[in-house]
Write a protein that holds these residues in place. Structure first.
Motif, mmCIF file in Angstrom:
data_model
loop_
_atom_site.group_PDB
_atom_site.id
_atom_site.type_symbol
_atom_site.label_atom_id
_atom_site.label_comp_id
_atom_site.label_asym_id
_atom_site.label_seq_id
_atom_site.Cartn_x
_atom_site.Cartn_y
_atom_site.Cartn_z
ATOM 1 N N VAL A 19 0.880 4.147 -3.006
ATOM 2 C CA VAL A 19 0.429 5.500 -2.679
ATOM 3 C C VAL A 19 1.570 6.497 -2.870
ATOM 4 O O VAL A 19 1.369 7.588 -3.413
ATOM 5 N N THR A 32 -5.600 -1.309 -3.492
ATOM 6 C CA THR A 32 -4.559 -0.933 -2.541
ATOM 7 C C THR A 32 -4.418 0.572 -2.454
ATOM 8 O O THR A 32 -4.317 1.157 -1.370
ATOM 9 N N LEU A 33 -4.419 1.229 -3.606
ATOM 10 C CA LEU A 33 -4.305 2.682 -3.640
ATOM 11 C C LEU A 33 -5.486 3.345 -2.950
ATOM 12 O O LEU A 33 -5.323 4.282 -2.160
ATOM 13 N N GLY A 62 -5.249 3.117 0.774
ATOM 14 C CA GLY A 62 -4.253 4.033 1.303
ATOM 15 C C GLY A 62 -4.752 5.458 1.364
ATOM 16 O O GLY A 62 -4.541 6.173 2.355
ATOM 17 N N ILE A 63 -5.427 5.890 0.312
ATOM 18 C CA ILE A 63 -5.971 7.241 0.275
ATOM 19 C C ILE A 63 -7.068 7.391 1.326
ATOM 20 O O ILE A 63 -7.162 8.405 2.019
ATOM 21 N N GLY A 112 -6.481 12.016 -6.668
ATOM 22 C CA GLY A 112 -6.675 11.818 -5.230
ATOM 23 C C GLY A 112 -8.064 12.167 -4.740
ATOM 24 O O GLY A 112 -8.251 12.579 -3.602
ATOM 25 N N GLU A 172 0.817 -1.207 0.000
ATOM 26 C CA GLU A 172 0.000 0.000 0.000
ATOM 27 C C GLU A 172 0.853 1.262 0.000
ATOM 28 O O GLU A 172 0.635 2.188 -0.784
ATOM 29 N N ALA A 180 1.472 9.624 -5.374
ATOM 30 C CA ALA A 180 1.601 10.949 -4.763
ATOM 31 C C ALA A 180 2.773 11.722 -5.355
ATOM 32 O O ALA A 180 2.731 12.954 -5.459
ATOM 33 N N ALA A 239 -5.540 7.787 4.731
ATOM 34 C CA ALA A 239 -4.990 9.131 4.930
ATOM 35 C C ALA A 239 -6.097 10.121 5.252
ATOM 36 O O ALA A 239 -5.947 10.991 6.106
#
Length: 212
Positions: A87, A129-130, A133-134, A210, A83, A91, A137
Protein backbone atom coordinates in the motif's frame (compact mmCIF):
# COMPACT_ATOMS: atom_id res chain seq x y z
CA UNK A 1 12.75 3.10 -23.86
CA UNK A 2 15.38 3.77 -21.20
CA UNK A 3 15.35 2.01 -17.83
CA UNK A 4 17.05 2.91 -14.57
CA UNK A 5 17.68 0.19 -11.95
CA UNK A 6 18.07 1.25 -8.32
CA UNK A 7 18.92 -1.52 -5.89
CA UNK A 8 21.45 -1.69 -3.02
CA UNK A 9 22.55 -5.27 -3.77
CA UNK A 10 25.14 -5.24 -6.53
CA UNK A 11 24.69 -8.82 -7.76
CA UNK A 12 20.91 -8.54 -7.95
CA UNK A 13 21.14 -5.10 -9.51
CA UNK A 14 23.51 -6.37 -12.18
CA UNK A 15 21.16 -9.29 -12.84
CA UNK A 16 18.23 -6.97 -13.44
CA UNK A 17 20.37 -4.75 -15.64
CA UNK A 18 21.54 -7.72 -17.71
CA UNK A 19 18.02 -9.08 -18.23
CA UNK A 20 16.67 -5.71 -19.29
CA UNK A 21 19.65 -4.88 -21.46
CA UNK A 22 18.99 -7.94 -23.62
CA UNK A 23 15.31 -7.13 -24.15
CA UNK A 24 13.95 -5.83 -27.43
CA UNK A 25 12.74 -2.26 -27.29
CA UNK A 26 14.91 -1.25 -24.33
CA UNK A 27 17.57 1.08 -25.64
CA UNK A 28 19.63 1.63 -22.52
CA UNK A 29 19.81 0.53 -18.88
CA UNK A 30 21.56 2.54 -16.17
CA UNK A 31 21.99 1.61 -12.53
CA UNK A 32 22.75 2.92 -9.05
CA UNK A 33 23.05 1.41 -5.60
CA UNK A 34 21.66 4.26 -3.52
CA UNK A 35 19.20 7.13 -3.76
CA UNK A 36 22.03 9.62 -3.55
CA UNK A 37 23.90 8.03 -6.44
CA UNK A 38 20.70 7.86 -8.48
CA UNK A 39 19.98 11.58 -8.16
CA UNK A 40 23.41 12.55 -9.51
CA UNK A 41 23.44 9.95 -12.28
CA UNK A 42 23.30 11.64 -15.70
CA UNK A 43 20.94 9.00 -17.14
CA UNK A 44 18.19 9.33 -14.53
CA UNK A 45 16.45 12.37 -16.09
CA UNK A 46 16.11 10.51 -19.41
CA UNK A 47 14.68 7.31 -17.95
CA UNK A 48 11.26 6.04 -18.97
CA UNK A 49 10.95 3.53 -16.11
CA UNK A 50 12.75 3.30 -12.78
CA UNK A 51 12.92 -0.18 -11.23
CA UNK A 52 13.75 -0.12 -7.55
CA UNK A 53 13.51 -1.86 -4.21
CA UNK A 54 11.63 0.68 -2.10
CA UNK A 55 13.12 -0.82 1.06
CA UNK A 56 16.42 0.96 0.51
CA UNK A 57 16.98 4.11 2.61
CA UNK A 58 14.88 6.94 1.21
CA UNK A 59 13.14 4.64 -1.27
CA UNK A 60 9.54 5.73 -0.72
CA UNK A 61 10.38 9.42 -0.85
CA UNK A 62 12.42 8.77 -3.98
CA UNK A 63 9.33 7.30 -5.67
CA UNK A 64 7.37 10.45 -4.91
CA UNK A 65 10.10 12.80 -6.03
CA UNK A 66 11.38 11.03 -9.14
CA UNK A 67 7.96 11.04 -10.81
CA UNK A 68 7.64 14.76 -10.26
CA UNK A 69 11.22 15.50 -11.27
CA UNK A 70 11.55 13.30 -14.36
CA UNK A 71 8.10 11.99 -15.29
CA UNK A 72 9.43 8.42 -15.15
CA UNK A 73 7.12 5.58 -14.19
CA UNK A 74 8.22 3.55 -11.14
CA UNK A 75 8.12 -0.23 -10.80
CA UNK A 76 8.85 -1.64 -7.34
CA UNK A 77 10.69 -4.95 -7.28
CA UNK A 78 10.86 -6.20 -3.70
CA UNK A 79 11.21 -9.34 -1.62
CA UNK A 80 8.58 -8.01 0.79
CA UNK A 81 4.85 -8.35 0.16
CA UNK A 82 3.28 -7.27 3.46
CA UNK A 83 0.10 -5.24 3.18
CA UNK A 84 1.66 -2.07 4.53
CA UNK A 85 4.62 -2.30 2.17
CA UNK A 86 2.47 -2.75 -0.93
CA UNK A 87 0.00 0.00 0.00
CA UNK A 88 2.82 2.43 0.88
CA UNK A 89 4.57 1.88 -2.45
CA UNK A 90 1.40 2.41 -4.49
CA UNK A 91 0.42 5.43 -2.40
CA UNK A 92 3.86 6.92 -3.06
CA UNK A 93 3.23 6.70 -6.80
CA UNK A 94 4.52 3.33 -7.97
CA UNK A 95 2.84 2.00 -11.13
CA UNK A 96 3.42 -1.58 -10.07
CA UNK A 97 4.78 -4.00 -7.50
CA UNK A 98 6.43 -7.33 -8.35
CA UNK A 99 8.04 -9.89 -6.07
CA UNK A 100 11.72 -10.78 -6.41
CA UNK A 101 11.07 -14.35 -5.34
CA UNK A 102 8.82 -15.13 -8.31
CA UNK A 103 10.37 -12.83 -10.90
CA UNK A 104 11.67 -14.25 -14.20
CA UNK A 105 13.47 -12.41 -17.02
CA UNK A 106 10.29 -12.59 -19.09
CA UNK A 107 7.98 -11.32 -16.35
CA UNK A 108 10.44 -8.53 -15.49
CA UNK A 109 10.53 -7.27 -19.07
CA UNK A 110 6.74 -7.56 -19.36
CA UNK A 111 6.27 -5.57 -16.15
CA UNK A 112 8.65 -2.83 -17.28
CA UNK A 113 6.88 -2.54 -20.62
CA UNK A 114 3.49 -2.35 -18.92
CA UNK A 115 4.70 0.33 -16.51
CA UNK A 116 6.17 2.32 -19.41
CA UNK A 117 2.77 2.29 -21.13
CA UNK A 118 1.05 3.58 -18.01
CA UNK A 119 -0.60 0.29 -17.07
CA UNK A 120 -0.68 -0.89 -13.48
CA UNK A 121 1.39 -4.01 -12.72
CA UNK A 122 0.49 -6.25 -9.80
CA UNK A 123 0.78 -9.97 -9.14
CA UNK A 124 -2.59 -11.55 -8.23
CA UNK A 125 -1.61 -12.27 -4.63
CA UNK A 126 -0.28 -8.77 -4.12
CA UNK A 127 -3.38 -7.29 -5.71
CA UNK A 128 -5.50 -8.89 -3.01
CA UNK A 129 -3.11 -7.51 -0.38
CA UNK A 130 -3.40 -4.03 -1.85
CA UNK A 131 -7.18 -4.19 -2.00
CA UNK A 132 -7.41 -5.30 1.63
CA UNK A 133 -5.18 -2.43 2.68
CA UNK A 134 -7.22 0.14 0.78
CA UNK A 135 -10.44 -1.35 2.10
CA UNK A 136 -9.17 -1.15 5.68
CA UNK A 137 -8.18 2.50 5.22
CA UNK A 138 -11.65 3.26 3.93
CA UNK A 139 -13.43 1.41 6.74
CA UNK A 140 -11.30 2.70 9.60
CA UNK A 141 -10.60 6.28 8.54
CA UNK A 142 -12.95 7.58 5.85
CA UNK A 143 -16.30 5.88 6.30
CA UNK A 144 -16.77 7.00 9.94
CA UNK A 145 -16.43 10.56 8.63
CA UNK A 146 -18.91 10.03 5.81
CA UNK A 147 -16.15 10.07 3.18
CA UNK A 148 -15.12 7.62 0.47
CA UNK A 149 -12.04 6.76 -1.56
CA UNK A 150 -14.05 6.25 -4.69
CA UNK A 151 -16.74 7.52 -6.99
CA UNK A 152 -17.88 3.91 -7.53
CA UNK A 153 -20.99 2.87 -5.66
CA UNK A 154 -20.80 0.02 -3.09
CA UNK A 155 -22.06 -2.66 -5.48
CA UNK A 156 -19.57 -1.63 -8.17
CA UNK A 157 -16.78 -1.73 -5.60
CA UNK A 158 -17.78 -5.23 -4.46
CA UNK A 159 -17.94 -6.58 -7.99
CA UNK A 160 -14.66 -5.01 -9.10
CA UNK A 161 -12.80 -6.23 -6.01
CA UNK A 162 -13.88 -9.81 -6.69
CA UNK A 163 -12.96 -9.51 -10.36
CA UNK A 164 -9.57 -8.11 -9.33
CA UNK A 165 -9.01 -11.15 -7.12
CA UNK A 166 -9.48 -13.40 -10.13
CA UNK A 167 -13.03 -14.65 -9.63
CA UNK A 168 -14.98 -15.43 -12.85
CA UNK A 169 -18.38 -13.85 -13.45
CA UNK A 170 -20.23 -16.95 -12.25
CA UNK A 171 -18.45 -16.96 -8.87
CA UNK A 172 -18.92 -13.21 -8.42
CA UNK A 173 -22.64 -13.65 -9.05
CA UNK A 174 -22.87 -16.54 -6.57
CA UNK A 175 -20.98 -14.70 -3.83
CA UNK A 176 -23.01 -11.51 -4.15
CA UNK A 177 -26.29 -13.32 -4.91
CA UNK A 178 -26.91 -11.51 -8.16
CA UNK A 179 -27.56 -12.93 -11.61
CA UNK A 180 -24.65 -13.23 -14.01
CA UNK A 181 -26.38 -10.72 -16.26
CA UNK A 182 -26.50 -8.20 -13.43
CA UNK A 183 -22.77 -8.66 -12.77
CA UNK A 184 -22.01 -8.17 -16.46
CA UNK A 185 -24.07 -4.99 -16.46
CA UNK A 186 -22.25 -3.70 -13.39
CA UNK A 187 -18.89 -4.38 -15.03
CA UNK A 188 -20.04 -2.64 -18.20
CA UNK A 189 -21.05 0.39 -16.14
CA UNK A 190 -17.68 0.46 -14.39
CA UNK A 191 -15.77 0.15 -17.67
CA UNK A 192 -17.79 3.04 -19.07
CA UNK A 193 -17.41 5.14 -15.93
CA UNK A 194 -13.64 4.69 -15.84
CA UNK A 195 -13.34 5.34 -19.59
CA UNK A 196 -11.51 2.09 -20.37
CA UNK A 197 -12.18 -0.77 -22.79
CA UNK A 198 -11.93 -3.99 -20.78
CA UNK A 199 -12.54 -5.26 -17.27
CA UNK A 200 -8.78 -5.82 -16.86
CA UNK A 201 -8.10 -2.19 -17.68
CA UNK A 202 -10.84 -1.18 -15.25
CA UNK A 203 -9.21 -3.18 -12.45
CA UNK A 204 -5.77 -1.74 -13.22
CA UNK A 205 -7.03 1.83 -13.25
CA UNK A 206 -9.14 1.37 -10.14
CA UNK A 207 -6.19 -0.01 -8.19
CA UNK A 208 -3.80 2.63 -9.51
CA UNK A 209 -6.15 5.48 -8.59
CA UNK A 210 -7.28 4.02 -5.27
CA UNK A 211 -10.86 3.53 -6.40
CA UNK A 212 -11.25 0.11 -4.81
Amino acid sequence: MKVFVLDPHMIYRRGLTSCLGDAEGIDAVAEAGSVGDAWVHPDLPESTVVVLDHGLPGGLEFIRQVREATGAQVLVCSSRSEEGEVVAAVAAGSMGYVCKDTLTPESLVAAVRAAASGAGVMEPGMLGTLLRGISRASEEVLEPRGLSLTRLNPREQQVLRLVAEGHPIREVAEQLRYSERTIKNVIHDVVTKLNVRTRSQAVARAVREGLI
